[in-house]
Design an enzyme around this catalytic site. Structure first.
Site, mmCIF file in Angstrom:
data_model
loop_
_atom_site.group_PDB
_atom_site.id
_atom_site.type_symbol
_atom_site.label_atom_id
_atom_site.label_comp_id
_atom_site.label_asym_id
_atom_site.label_seq_id
_atom_site.Cartn_x
_atom_site.Cartn_y
_atom_site.Cartn_z
ATOM 1 C CD GLU A 72 -32.574 84.800 104.388
ATOM 2 O OE1 GLU A 72 -33.966 85.048 103.385
ATOM 3 O OE2 GLU A 72 -33.329 84.898 105.000
ATOM 4 N NE ARG B 142 -37.381 94.773 98.924
ATOM 5 C CZ ARG B 142 -37.209 93.451 99.795
ATOM 6 N NH1 ARG B 142 -36.294 92.982 99.957
ATOM 7 N NH2 ARG B 142 -38.368 93.326 100.730
ATOM 8 C CD GLN C 156 -37.545 89.067 98.394
ATOM 9 O OE1 GLN C 156 -37.439 88.126 97.702
ATOM 10 N NE2 GLN C 156 -36.590 88.355 99.988
ATOM 11 C CB SER D 288 -43.796 104.660 85.091
ATOM 12 O OG SER D 288 -42.384 105.245 84.689
ATOM 13 C CB SER E 202 -40.351 107.133 84.122
ATOM 14 O OG SER E 202 -40.940 108.476 83.020
ATOM 15 C CE LYS F 153 -48.200 114.219 83.391
ATOM 16 N NZ LYS F 153 -48.448 114.169 82.311
ATOM 17 C CG ASP G 90 -46.305 116.118 78.911
ATOM 18 O OD1 ASP G 90 -45.237 114.667 78.865
ATOM 19 O OD2 ASP G 90 -46.939 115.767 80.301
ATOM 20 N NE ARG H 247 -61.165 115.272 82.399
ATOM 21 C CZ ARG H 247 -60.848 114.765 82.694
ATOM 22 N NH1 ARG H 247 -61.294 113.790 82.525
ATOM 23 N NH2 ARG H 247 -59.300 115.145 83.714
ATOM 24 N N GLY I 107 -46.362 107.339 69.735
ATOM 25 C CA GLY I 107 -45.735 107.716 71.485
ATOM 26 C C GLY I 107 -44.985 107.792 71.726
HETATM 27 P P1 NAP Z 1 -55.850 111.502 82.098
HETATM 28 O O1 NAP Z 1 -55.675 113.112 82.769
HETATM 29 O O2 NAP Z 1 -56.890 110.716 83.138
HETATM 30 O O3 NAP Z 1 -57.271 111.726 80.896
HETATM 31 C C1 NAP Z 1 -58.196 110.658 80.124
HETATM 32 C C2 NAP Z 1 -58.512 111.289 79.172
HETATM 33 O O4 NAP Z 1 -59.121 109.808 78.029
HETATM 34 C C3 NAP Z 1 -60.169 111.772 79.820
HETATM 35 O O5 NAP Z 1 -60.453 113.426 78.830
HETATM 36 C C4 NAP Z 1 -61.220 111.138 79.070
HETATM 37 O O6 NAP Z 1 -62.798 111.516 79.333
HETATM 38 C C5 NAP Z 1 -60.814 110.053 78.611
HETATM 39 N N1 NAP Z 1 -61.212 108.997 77.966
HETATM 40 C C6 NAP Z 1 -60.771 107.941 78.925
HETATM 41 N N2 NAP Z 1 -61.817 106.670 78.761
HETATM 42 C C7 NAP Z 1 -62.535 106.981 77.809
HETATM 43 C C8 NAP Z 1 -63.143 106.439 77.000
HETATM 44 N N3 NAP Z 1 -63.108 104.705 77.469
HETATM 45 N N4 NAP Z 1 -63.697 106.740 75.705
HETATM 46 C C9 NAP Z 1 -63.676 108.103 75.827
HETATM 47 N N5 NAP Z 1 -62.697 108.554 76.255
HETATM 48 C C10 NAP Z 1 -62.047 108.267 77.552
HETATM 49 O O7 NAP Z 1 -55.047 110.705 81.433
HETATM 50 P P2 NAP Z 1 -53.989 111.558 80.354
HETATM 51 O O8 NAP Z 1 -52.389 111.229 82.045
HETATM 52 O O9 NAP Z 1 -54.528 112.610 79.683
HETATM 53 O O10 NAP Z 1 -52.913 109.787 79.451
HETATM 54 C C11 NAP Z 1 -54.102 110.185 78.603
HETATM 55 C C12 NAP Z 1 -53.389 108.847 77.781
HETATM 56 O O11 NAP Z 1 -52.379 109.494 77.110
HETATM 57 C C13 NAP Z 1 -52.283 108.111 78.394
HETATM 58 O O12 NAP Z 1 -52.841 106.688 78.217
HETATM 59 C C14 NAP Z 1 -51.286 108.169 77.883
HETATM 60 O O13 NAP Z 1 -51.283 106.975 77.300
HETATM 61 C C15 NAP Z 1 -51.186 108.994 76.488
HETATM 62 N N6 NAP Z 1 -49.840 109.705 77.708
HETATM 63 C C16 NAP Z 1 -48.692 109.778 76.873
HETATM 64 C C17 NAP Z 1 -47.223 110.503 76.729
HETATM 65 C C18 NAP Z 1 -46.398 110.174 75.773
HETATM 66 O O14 NAP Z 1 -45.227 110.503 76.657
HETATM 67 N N7 NAP Z 1 -45.995 109.774 75.040
HETATM 68 C C19 NAP Z 1 -47.631 111.123 77.876
HETATM 69 C C20 NAP Z 1 -48.808 111.573 79.005
HETATM 70 C C21 NAP Z 1 -50.040 110.258 78.425
HETATM 71 P P3 NAP Z 1 -63.759 111.812 80.230
HETATM 72 O O15 NAP Z 1 -62.843 113.581 80.734
HETATM 73 O O16 NAP Z 1 -64.895 111.850 80.111
HETATM 74 O O17 NAP Z 1 -63.534 111.008 81.432
#
Ligand code: NAP
Length: 535
Positions: free
Chosen positions: A32, A194, A219, A251, A253, A307, A348, A404, A492
């Protein structure tokens, strides 16, 4: 045939030709030529005519006024003269695009367009209508008006998607179109319209060339459409999968699953599916996407913050929930069976355990009695802590907010997962553990130099396993510190690839095979949990 069209905003005709050549190399079969800026320059008509002649691909010519979202600020007479000149050379554009509003408003516009269309080998007329603010209230009336114009060859309707559900309306318009049609949703949520334009037999879809900003929000690039989203393979029967989250732009994925579909010659495509956090949004989108039979929506990866929403949704719909996913309180995989049944699973926990076992040579049963320090108490920590506890490991959860961590430890204990302790993240310096797992986002891109542990604990050394669930970057600061202390490292992406591979199996293997695989996995990695019940 659905064309893959590259939109080029023309400032300088020579640069536009270079862009068009690049578009051709990147898979476009149409361009285009957006003359909005060129038309405001001197001798624009001659330049536009020469451009169409020299263009390496068949072209659409458009000069979009500012009032319809374009950049042309001149008068209508000049605009029509430039379009007429662009269509006046021996080699005609394939289409000329005029806005429905301009065509309806003015007899002069209709007359000028008519004289373009009356030439021998004249281009076809695209009548178009755009709304950059959202779905126009009179959307259907606009489509009808374009369909009713006898000289309109192609109807083009584009609006900014408010949600993923708007894509379904675009598909509906395409399915019921009385004339060839382009129906596109703009913005991040509009990407399915798209990518799937070909599935629903649209005339074309637009894409950007390389790093060019493109002519509309949302896009994708030509390479993304062709290589990532499998443009050449998409057809009417293509199954659709996606990653549901908020946000989902980062992501990995789509890259993983689309590459697997290509490798295994499976007629499917996998898309990002951004859905706002509230359950109502999740439910409404899932219901409409599942009910839209000709979409062939067959499954999804589900990430933060949905989740828990997935478990609730599948439960409400009478589907099957894997017991460990119920214990964890979160599922990351939705599979839609051919008879319409829904299954929610969590891939997981097994992926985390398998990543550790494979990297260290420890057998799953050898995890019993090992000390595991889990940093974080969010979604990833929930799956990791539940999984290790189920294997008989002595798990301690260290979290910034200790309440928590306590709630999670208590919940794992109540669901029969074993005794799990909870501590503040500040206490981690004194911790003794065989396996350390970071489940916080600390250290993730772009803050790659941060670490949840300011100094490596004195107890680290050869024999200590340090696992960072973060996969971007691969070598996190935590893992670099662990390597310096002589620890065994687990990256990871080892977990990511395993959880994604398990999702892929759930979607693509016949039910009996995937059930057997899951049963074996459960036996291996989560002794003590029961088999799923169909509700
Ligand atoms: P989430 O549910 O948001 O949980 C994050 C956790 O980290 C909470 O416990 C939080 O503490 C803590 N946190 C966040 N910021 C912080 C900081 N500055 N200092 C200390 N603690 C901190 O996230 P999630 O889904 O569990 O994911 C967490 C990580 O796991 C992601 O970064 C991702 O890279 C990784 N992950 C990897 C895979 C894989 O397949 N490799 C799969 C899933 C996740 P509070 O409770 O105090 O807020």
């Amino acid at each position: 045939m659905t064309h893959l069209a590259a939109a080029i905003m023309v400032d300088d005709p020579a640069a536009a030709i270079t862009q068009a050549e690049r578009a051709k190399r990147e898979g476009a079969d149409l361009v285009e030529l957006r003359l909005d800026r060129l038309a405001m320059q001197p001798q624009a008509g001659d330049a536009a005519r020469r451009l169409v002649q020299a263009c390496p691909l068949p072209s659409i010519v458009t000069c979009r006024p500012e009032w319809e979202g374009g950049e042309y600020l001149g008068d209508e007479e000049n605009r029509l003269a430039v379009l007429s000149a662009a269509c006046g050379g021996p080699r005609r554009p394939v289409y000329v695009d005029i806005e429905l509003a301009a065509y309806q408003r003015s007899a002069e516009v209709r007359a000028a367009v008519g004289s373009i269309l009356d030439q021998t080998d004249a281009p076809g007329l695209i009548l178009s209508s755009h709304d950059f603010t959202g779905r126009p209230a009179d959307l259907l009336r606009r489509v009808e008006a374009m369909a009713d114009e006898p000289r309109c060859r192609v109807i083009k309707i584009a609006w900014t998607a408010r949600s993923l559900r708007d894509n379904l309306e675009a598909f509906d318009l395409l399915r019921s179109a009385v004339k060839p049609m382009i129906a596109l949703c703009m913005g991040e949520a509009g990407l399915p319209s798209r990518v799937l334009a070909k599935k629903f037999r649209a005339v074309l879809s637009f894409a950007r060339i390389g790093d060019d900003p493109g002519t509309a929000v949302g896009q994708p690039t030509l390479r993304e459409l062709r290589d990532l989203y499998r443009w050449n393979e998409i057809g009417r029967d293509t199954s659709v999968y996606g990653v549901v989250g908020w946000p989902v732009g980062h992501s990995r994925s789509p890259a993983y699953h689309n590459a697997r579909f290509t490798d295994e010659h499976i007629n499917a495509v996998y898309l990002p599916m951004p859905i706002p956090p509230e359950y109502e949004h999740f439910k409404a989108t899932m219901l409409t996407w599942l009910d839209w039979e000709s979409l062939h929506f067959r499954g999804a990866s589900v990430t933060i913050p949905h989740k828990e929403n997935l478990l609730r949704f599948v439960e409400e719909r009478g589907g099957t929930i894997e017991p460990l996913a119920a214990s964890i309180g979160a599922a990351n995989t939705l599979a839609v069976r051919s008879y319409g049944g829904l299954e929610a699973s969590n891939t997981d926990y097994a992926a985390a355990i398998a990543a550790v076992c494979d990297a260290t040579g420890i057998l799953p049963e050898g995890l019993a009695g090992k000390g595991v320090a889990v940093l974080g108490a969010g979604g990833a920590a929930r799956a990791v802590a539940t999984g290790f506890a189920a294997m008989g490991a002595r798990v301690t959860i260290y979290n910034r907010s200790v309440a928590r961590a306590e709630a999670l430890a208590e919940q794992i204990g109540e669901t029969g997962g074993g005794r799990v302790r909870a501590r503040s993240l500040e206490d981690v310096e004194r911790a003794q553990a065989d396996i350390w797992v970071n489940c916080t986002p600390v250290g993730m891109h772009p803050d790659a130099d941060t670490t949840p542990l300011p100094d490596p604990p004195p107890s680290w050394g050869p024999g200590t396993v340090v696992f960072d669930t973060i996969y971007n970057p691969r070598e996190t600061r935590l893992l670099r510190d662990a390597a310096a202390a002589g620890c065994t490292l687990v990256h990871g992406d080892e977990m990511f690839d395993r959880q994604a591979a398990a999702q892929f199996d759930l979607w693509t293997r016949p039910l009996a095979v995937s059930s057997r695989l899951r049963k074996e996995q459960r036996r291996k990695y989560a002794v003590g949990f029961q088999e799923p019940r169909t509700k």
